[in-house]
Design an enzyme around this catalytic site. Sequence first.
Site, PDB file in Angstrom:
ATOM      1  N   ASP A  89     -10.980   1.693 -24.169  1.00 53.96           N
ATOM      2  CA  ASP A  89     -11.342   1.507 -22.770  1.00 53.96           C
ATOM      3  C   ASP A  89     -11.282   2.811 -22.003  1.00 53.96           C
ATOM      4  OD1 ASP A  89     -11.722  -1.153 -22.961  1.00 53.96           O
ATOM      5  OD2 ASP A  89      -9.769  -1.710 -22.158  1.00 53.96           O
ATOM      6  N   GLU A  92       2.659  -7.405   8.320  1.00 58.32           N
ATOM      7  CA  GLU A  92       2.674  -5.937   8.431  1.00 58.32           C
ATOM      8  C   GLU A  92       3.575  -5.295   7.389  1.00 58.32           C
ATOM      9  OE1 GLU A  92       0.329  -4.611  10.354  1.00 58.32           O
ATOM     10  OE2 GLU A  92      -0.089  -6.729  10.670  1.00 58.32           O
ATOM     11  N   PRO A 114       0.809  -1.220   0.000  1.00 60.41           N
ATOM     12  CA  PRO A 114       0.000   0.000   0.000  1.00 60.41           C
ATOM     13  C   PRO A 114       0.844   1.273   0.000  1.00 60.41           C
ATOM     14  CG  PRO A 114      -0.662  -1.484   1.783  1.00 60.41           C
ATOM     15  CD  PRO A 114       0.587  -2.043   1.200  1.00 60.41           C
ATOM     16  N   ARG A 145      -3.442  -7.518 -20.954  1.00 64.66           N
ATOM     17  CA  ARG A 145      -4.384  -7.100 -21.999  1.00 64.66           C
ATOM     18  C   ARG A 145      -3.870  -5.978 -22.880  1.00 64.66           C
ATOM     19  NH1 ARG A 145      -7.850  -3.472 -21.091  1.00 64.66           N
ATOM     20  NH2 ARG A 145      -9.696  -4.515 -21.875  1.00 64.66           N
TER      21      ARG A 145
END
Length: 247
Positions: free
Chosen positions: A180, A127, A100, A165
């Site tokens: 897209d 963690e 993150p 993709r």
Amino acid sequence: MHIDIVTLFPNMFRGPFEESILRRAQEMGALSIAIHDLRLFGVGKHRQVDDVPYGGSPGMLLRPEPIVAAVESILDRPVFRGAGETVDLSTLPPIILLTPQGRPLTQALVKELAQHPRLVLICGRYEGFDERVREFLATDEISIGDYVLSGGELAAMVLVDAVARVLPGVLGYERGAEEDSFASGLLEGPQYTRPPEFRGRRVPPILLSGHHERIAAWRREQALKRTRERRPDLLGPTARPEDAGDR
Ligand code: 6GU
């Protein structure tokens, strides 16, 4: 493109990589994926991969040795930039931590990653990582959004899908990826298929008109409207949300 993934949970990847576009990308030889079990590189008889943080704080951290051993085994060369050891980064594939704290994954970053012949993805758990993995092994750190997942595995799957993709030939139809959402910098507008009327709701008549230029203009307008309403941030710092209904 070859992608190596280092994880404590190899089985998490089986389903998603064996269906649909990811399956076809592998079958056609555009993509190969190798999953590496971090546990096999664990320390000691118990193949330990984690330990408590120095200084005391809750949770467990991934130790550096198993991760460095896994990546050096995968690449068959020294990769850790230890004291007095230098590694020529230009000769390494990107070695990417999924955490993150990483830089946000965007379509622009996806396209940049797709230019490399090889990627190494390292999934975090617990963690997080011992900081030395970040500082002296990884070449990049990526997050898939501002929320916390239990580990980097789902994020790695998202990254692999997004990269696969855009690889040449994978989608089979040429314009798909280009139209897209995000490829153009705009969200995709509304689309319709048969039937022309469903429970009293009709497809916008313009789409049935056969006027290709007018249809293209309508689609651009709709894409812009949707982007203003939902993601004004994509239009740049001058587009204010209160403008959304104006046009
Ligand atoms: Cl890459 N890992 C984890 N654990 N949580 C996340 C993430 C990654 N990206 C967004 N949330």
